[in-house]
Design a protein around this motif. Structure first.
Motif, mmCIF file in Angstrom:
data_model
loop_
_atom_site.group_PDB
_atom_site.id
_atom_site.type_symbol
_atom_site.label_atom_id
_atom_site.label_comp_id
_atom_site.label_asym_id
_atom_site.label_seq_id
_atom_site.Cartn_x
_atom_site.Cartn_y
_atom_site.Cartn_z
ATOM 1 N N ARG A 97 0.828 -1.209 0.000
ATOM 2 C CA ARG A 97 0.000 0.000 0.000
ATOM 3 C C ARG A 97 0.864 1.262 0.000
ATOM 4 N NH1 ARG A 97 -2.721 -3.261 3.801
ATOM 5 N NH2 ARG A 97 -4.943 -3.616 3.410
ATOM 6 N N THR A 102 2.023 -0.947 6.091
ATOM 7 C CA THR A 102 1.090 -1.502 7.069
ATOM 8 C C THR A 102 1.642 -2.863 7.517
ATOM 9 O OG1 THR A 102 -0.191 -2.453 5.268
ATOM 10 C CG2 THR A 102 -0.892 -0.294 6.074
ATOM 11 N N LEU A 103 0.913 -3.535 8.378
ATOM 12 C CA LEU A 103 1.330 -4.876 8.813
ATOM 13 C C LEU A 103 0.481 -5.923 8.073
ATOM 14 C CD1 LEU A 103 1.783 -4.407 12.685
ATOM 15 C CD2 LEU A 103 3.417 -3.971 10.837
ATOM 16 N N CYS A 106 -1.857 -8.622 12.238
ATOM 17 C CA CYS A 106 -1.771 -7.930 13.536
ATOM 18 C C CYS A 106 -3.079 -8.102 14.298
ATOM 19 C CB CYS A 106 -1.465 -6.440 13.376
ATOM 20 S SG CYS A 106 -2.736 -5.462 12.572
ATOM 21 N N ASN A 107 -3.094 -7.600 15.508
ATOM 22 C CA ASN A 107 -4.280 -7.467 16.354
ATOM 23 C C ASN A 107 -4.751 -8.803 16.935
ATOM 24 O OD1 ASN A 107 -6.199 -5.878 17.639
ATOM 25 N ND2 ASN A 107 -7.655 -5.969 15.965
ATOM 26 N N MET A 189 3.171 -4.998 16.788
ATOM 27 C CA MET A 189 2.336 -3.803 16.581
ATOM 28 C C MET A 189 3.012 -2.515 17.069
ATOM 29 S SD MET A 189 -1.364 -5.500 17.478
ATOM 30 C CE MET A 189 -2.455 -4.102 17.154
ATOM 31 N N PRO A 192 4.771 0.173 13.894
ATOM 32 C CA PRO A 192 4.309 1.433 13.297
ATOM 33 C C PRO A 192 4.696 2.667 14.125
ATOM 34 C CG PRO A 192 2.610 -0.237 13.094
ATOM 35 C CD PRO A 192 3.692 -0.830 13.976
ATOM 36 N N LEU A 193 4.688 2.556 15.451
ATOM 37 C CA LEU A 193 5.163 3.674 16.281
ATOM 38 C C LEU A 193 6.660 3.862 16.084
ATOM 39 C CD1 LEU A 193 4.733 5.844 18.458
ATOM 40 C CD2 LEU A 193 5.033 4.061 20.195
ATOM 41 N N ARG A 196 7.393 5.765 12.946
ATOM 42 C CA ARG A 196 7.146 7.196 13.093
ATOM 43 C C ARG A 196 8.232 7.862 13.939
ATOM 44 N NH1 ARG A 196 3.352 10.460 10.419
ATOM 45 N NH2 ARG A 196 1.788 9.067 9.557
#
Lengths: 212, 212
Positions: A97, A102-103, A106-107, A189, A192-193, A196
């Motif tokens: 994407r 993105t992963l 996850c979750n 997860m 993503p942090l 950034r």
């Protein structure tokens, strides 16, 4: 060590430096990066297919991209993984994407859990995926104490990984055991942090510390 | 302040302490917790519906659960949010699958982004969701420097939130601006790791520091 990228090469080099025999595995034997690494790393270093590397190892490091790790481990062969400690360093980054990625999972699941499910006889330990390769194998160069996370279902496997990680330069009390393999969701997860923070800090050469 | 839980009460109390007039909003006026809070917090404190609280505020804090935040903000009313700084403190915790919770949104979206999309005239800033309520309003009680994250599309809104957060006790250089509102994905996806750390540390009274 499965994988010939910067993470695989950093871990393989460190393992040789601290006295281990290491085979770097890739999809085909004679992979250019693996051959180059093995020649530079000396007599304890070899290269081969994923299956040859997994067969040779007492401990297997999965240093491939999380999106392809299951395929890589199938190529390595369940029989070559059975009973062995499998350190999953991967992150399920999906660049399809665009950026930031993105992963791919996850979750409600994680790469580490999917590996443990498909290879129930492997002793999967998630570790080292929350820092870049420089920090993985030389944690002391950062300016202060910081933490590494680890999880898995096999306590003896985690103890063995802790010994290896200590050899990488991590103080034992810097490594936080988050519990069973489902904690890998949180460890993956976090990425993503982390991505950034790379932008905000201006470098990937950092880590986090838990402050109480 | 929208929300009467521990987070809403902690933030509302701190805002009153540092000299602001605060209305705590809940689904119905006369909510027992809100009335109790307002009586204890003194002359600067009031309570009412979500709409009354949003109308009264120059800055709106969303301290409701991320899973219901859009509903709450619809009840607050787009007109009462237009042009205002909206600090989104929420996390999209979903306990429907049991504990530990999963996230009701993640990876390709976040609560903060969904709020900004539905309320384009609100100036959404994600902040404070990565620490528990004690750390939010009294960061100095932990044993060392640590960091808070912030993101949003409106630079002036972020500057205003930074001023408010400084009033909560956060040194300005402890607050890391992660960029636009899509960084909220990373801030919210950190929570599963945070939940595991609560278990490993044995307390929710901690935070992380970026070490370079």
């Amino acid at each position: 060590v499965l994988g010939t990228g910067v993470v695989g090469r950093a871990i393989a080099t460190k393992l040789v430096e601290i006295g281990h025999d290491v085979t770097m595995g890739s999809r085909t034997a004679g992979n250019e990066k693996a051959v180059e690494w093995a020649q530079a790393a000396g007599a304890r270093a070899a290269e081969g297919t994923f299956a040859q590397a997994a067969e040779a190892g007492e401990v297997v490091f999965n240093c491939t991209s999380g999106a392809v790790s299951l395929d890589v481990l199938r190529a390595a062969g369940a029989g070559n993984l059975a009973g062995k400690v499998l350190v999953d360093v991967s992150n399920p980054l999906d660049f399809s994407r665009g950026r930031p990625p993105t992963l791919s999972v996850c979750n409600t699941d994680s790469v580490a859990e999917s590996i443990q499910r498909e290879f129930p006889d492997a002793r999967v330990v998630k570790a080292l995926n929350t820092v870049n390769n420089q920090v993985m194998v030389d944690p002391g160069h950062l300016g202060g104490a910081h933490n590494l996370f680890m999880c898995g279902d096999d306590a003896a496997a985690k103890a063995q990984v802790l010994d290896l990680i200590e050899g990488f330069g991590w103080p034992r009390d810097a490594v936080i055991d988050l519990g069973d393999i489902t904690a890998a969701r949180g460890m993956e997860m976090y990425v993503p942090l982390w991505l950034r923070l790379v932008g905000a800090v201006g470098s990937a050469d950092f880590n986090i510390a838990v402050v109480r």
